[in-house]
Design an enzyme around this catalytic site. Structure first.
Site, PDB file in Angstrom:
ATOM      1  N   GLN A 178       3.226   9.797   1.330  1.00 28.57           N
ATOM      2  CA  GLN A 178       4.325   9.314   1.505  1.00 28.57           C
ATOM      3  C   GLN A 178       5.380   9.470   0.276  1.00 28.57           C
ATOM      4  O   GLN A 178       6.652   9.324   0.432  1.00 28.57           O
ATOM      5  CB  GLN A 178       4.286   7.677   1.587  1.00 28.57           C
ATOM      6  CG  GLN A 178       3.612   7.276   2.795  1.00 28.57           C
ATOM      7  CD  GLN A 178       3.381   5.922   3.054  1.00 28.57           C
ATOM      8  OE1 GLN A 178       2.489   5.312   2.235  1.00 28.57           O
ATOM      9  NE2 GLN A 178       4.337   4.949   3.483  1.00 28.57           N
TER      10      GLN A 178
ATOM     11  N   CYS B  97       6.039  -0.217   7.519  1.00 30.45           N
ATOM     12  CA  CYS B  97       5.646   1.145   6.763  1.00 30.45           C
ATOM     13  C   CYS B  97       6.842   1.403   5.890  1.00 30.45           C
ATOM     14  O   CYS B  97       7.887   1.450   6.623  1.00 30.45           O
ATOM     15  CB  CYS B  97       5.465   2.239   7.574  1.00 30.45           C
ATOM     16  SG  CYS B  97       4.697   3.816   6.982  1.00 30.45           S
ATOM     17  N   LEU B  98       6.620   1.746   4.728  1.00 31.65           N
ATOM     18  CA  LEU B  98       7.630   2.214   3.975  1.00 31.65           C
ATOM     19  C   LEU B  98       8.448   3.549   4.373  1.00 31.65           C
ATOM     20  O   LEU B  98       9.502   3.768   4.127  1.00 31.65           O
ATOM     21  CB  LEU B  98       7.221   2.266   2.325  1.00 31.65           C
ATOM     22  CG  LEU B  98       6.762   1.170   1.737  1.00 31.65           C
ATOM     23  CD1 LEU B  98       6.011   1.226   0.234  1.00 31.65           C
ATOM     24  CD2 LEU B  98       7.777   0.075   1.500  1.00 31.65           C
TER      25      LEU B  98
ATOM     26  N   HIS C 264      -4.336   1.523   7.923  1.00 26.94           N
ATOM     27  CA  HIS C 264      -2.977   1.828   8.052  1.00 26.94           C
ATOM     28  C   HIS C 264      -2.739   3.120   7.085  1.00 26.94           C
ATOM     29  O   HIS C 264      -2.392   4.104   7.366  1.00 26.94           O
ATOM     30  CB  HIS C 264      -1.924   0.813   7.634  1.00 26.94           C
ATOM     31  CG  HIS C 264      -0.416   1.233   7.400  1.00 26.94           C
ATOM     32  ND1 HIS C 264       0.272   0.787   8.301  1.00 26.94           N
ATOM     33  CD2 HIS C 264       0.113   1.926   6.634  1.00 26.94           C
ATOM     34  CE1 HIS C 264       1.429   1.325   8.011  1.00 26.94           C
ATOM     35  NE2 HIS C 264       1.385   1.916   6.696  1.00 26.94           N
ATOM     36  N   GLU C 265      -3.486   3.071   5.697  1.00 25.90           N
ATOM     37  CA  GLU C 265      -3.266   4.051   4.920  1.00 25.90           C
ATOM     38  C   GLU C 265      -4.088   5.191   5.270  1.00 25.90           C
ATOM     39  O   GLU C 265      -3.675   6.344   5.050  1.00 25.90           O
ATOM     40  CB  GLU C 265      -3.471   3.600   3.448  1.00 25.90           C
ATOM     41  CG  GLU C 265      -2.822   2.275   2.820  1.00 25.90           C
ATOM     42  CD  GLU C 265      -1.491   2.427   2.723  1.00 25.90           C
ATOM     43  OE1 GLU C 265      -0.626   3.730   3.167  1.00 25.90           O
ATOM     44  OE2 GLU C 265      -0.704   1.410   3.014  1.00 25.90           O
TER      45      GLU C 265
ATOM     46  N   HIS D 222      -2.173   7.430   7.338  1.00 28.03           N
ATOM     47  CA  HIS D 222      -1.359   8.475   6.845  1.00 28.03           C
ATOM     48  C   HIS D 222      -1.929   9.714   6.398  1.00 28.03           C
ATOM     49  O   HIS D 222      -1.419  10.610   6.321  1.00 28.03           O
ATOM     50  CB  HIS D 222      -0.658   7.601   5.505  1.00 28.03           C
ATOM     51  CG  HIS D 222       0.305   6.859   5.818  1.00 28.03           C
ATOM     52  ND1 HIS D 222       1.385   7.029   6.382  1.00 28.03           N
ATOM     53  CD2 HIS D 222       0.448   5.395   5.468  1.00 28.03           C
ATOM     54  CE1 HIS D 222       2.201   6.143   6.474  1.00 28.03           C
ATOM     55  NE2 HIS D 222       1.942   5.058   6.028  1.00 28.03           N
TER      56      HIS D 222
ATOM     57  N   GLY E 210       0.978  -1.103   0.066  1.00 25.14           N
ATOM     58  CA  GLY E 210      -0.037   0.072  -0.036  1.00 25.14           C
ATOM     59  C   GLY E 210       0.721   0.961  -0.109  1.00 25.14           C
ATOM     60  O   GLY E 210       1.990   0.931   0.365  1.00 25.14           O
TER      61      GLY E 210
HETATM   62  O1  GNR Z   1       3.995  -2.526   2.598  1.00 31.31           O
HETATM   63  C1  GNR Z   1       3.347  -2.390   3.769  1.00 31.31           C
HETATM   64  N1  GNR Z   1       3.136  -3.414   4.212  1.00 31.31           N
HETATM   65  C2  GNR Z   1       2.308  -3.421   5.552  1.00 31.31           C
HETATM   66  C3  GNR Z   1       2.174  -4.459   6.171  1.00 31.31           C
HETATM   67  C4  GNR Z   1       1.228  -4.771   7.308  1.00 31.31           C
HETATM   68  C5  GNR Z   1       0.283  -3.651   7.555  1.00 31.31           C
HETATM   69  C6  GNR Z   1       0.538  -2.401   6.861  1.00 31.31           C
HETATM   70  C7  GNR Z   1       1.194  -2.365   5.690  1.00 31.31           C
HETATM   71  S1  GNR Z   1       1.366  -1.162   4.539  1.00 31.31           S
HETATM   72  C8  GNR Z   1       2.944  -1.032   3.960  1.00 31.31           C
HETATM   73  C9  GNR Z   1       3.027  -0.066   3.028  1.00 31.31           C
HETATM   74  C10 GNR Z   1       2.871   1.450   3.693  1.00 31.31           C
HETATM   75  O2  GNR Z   1       3.870   1.917   4.296  1.00 31.31           O
HETATM   76  N2  GNR Z   1       1.956   2.172   3.431  1.00 31.31           N
HETATM   77  O3  GNR Z   1       1.690   3.302   4.107  1.00 31.31           O
HETATM   78 NI    NI Z   2       2.719   3.168   5.738  1.00 32.00          NI
END
Ligand code: GNR
Ligand code: NI
Length: 175
Positions: free
Chosen positions: A51, A99-100, A141-142, A145, A46
């Protein structure tokens, strides 16, 4: 199309609250293409526009799940424009999240197991679905952000500090 740099903590831009995408936003097709390029390259499942430094309420998700044993991931790109989440389930679910923007740090986060999601896709079509499983976790999670929230905000200060130390060290080693 382009692979763009992903912002990492402690970049203050990651704390910005993203603004709704306008229906006539001419930059959207290029932005969406760049977000997929950047997400697949990372690789991640995601990516929120913030980001890559764009404070618009837009996220892309592709869980890239494997269909069977020893099979390669199947691409199922999803675009969520101006998403709204509501009606969180009482049932909770814990996933080891990453999270990236917080590279190489992973921790278990507990969130509602399912949520109602309403959004517009890249064709302009409106969606209203109940999401569960990994997709529900990823959408939440997104969504965080878009509000300037990171998954480490759901953890103890001790773990948050550990994540920051780890990222600062990896940044030092990369430059
Ligand atoms: O790549 C991602 N893996 C992930 C694993 C578990 C819960 C959420 C994520 S999102 C993350 C990519 C990211 O940072 N998205 O904002
Ligand atoms: Ni993230």
């Amino acid at each position: 199309m382009a692979i763009l740099p992903i912002l990492e903590i402690p970049d203050p831009i990651l704390r910005e609250i993203s603004v709704p995408v306008a229906p006539d936003d001419a930059d959207l097709p290029r932005l969406i293409a760049d977000m997929f390029d950047t997400m697949y390259d990372a690789p991640g499942i995601g990516l929120a526009a913030i980001q890559i430094g764009v404070a618009k309420r837009l996220m892309v998700i592709d869980l890239q799940e494997e269909e069977g044993e020893d099979e390669k991931p199947v691409r199922r790109p999803r675009v969520f424009i101006n998403p709204v989440l509501s009606e969180p389930s009482e049932e909770l679910s814990a996933y080891n999240e990453g999270c990236l923007s917080i590279p190489e740090y992973y921790a278990e986060v507990t969130r509602p197991a399912s949520v109602r999601a309403q959004w517009t896709d890249e064709t302009g079509a409106a969606h209203d679905e109940r999401l569960d499983g990994m997709l529900a976790t990823c959408v939440q999670h997104e969504m965080d952000h878009l509000e300037g929230v990171l998954f480490t905000d759901h953890l103890s200060k001790l773990k948050r500090d550990m994540a920051m130390k780890k990222v600062l060290k990896s940044q030092r080693l990369r430059r």
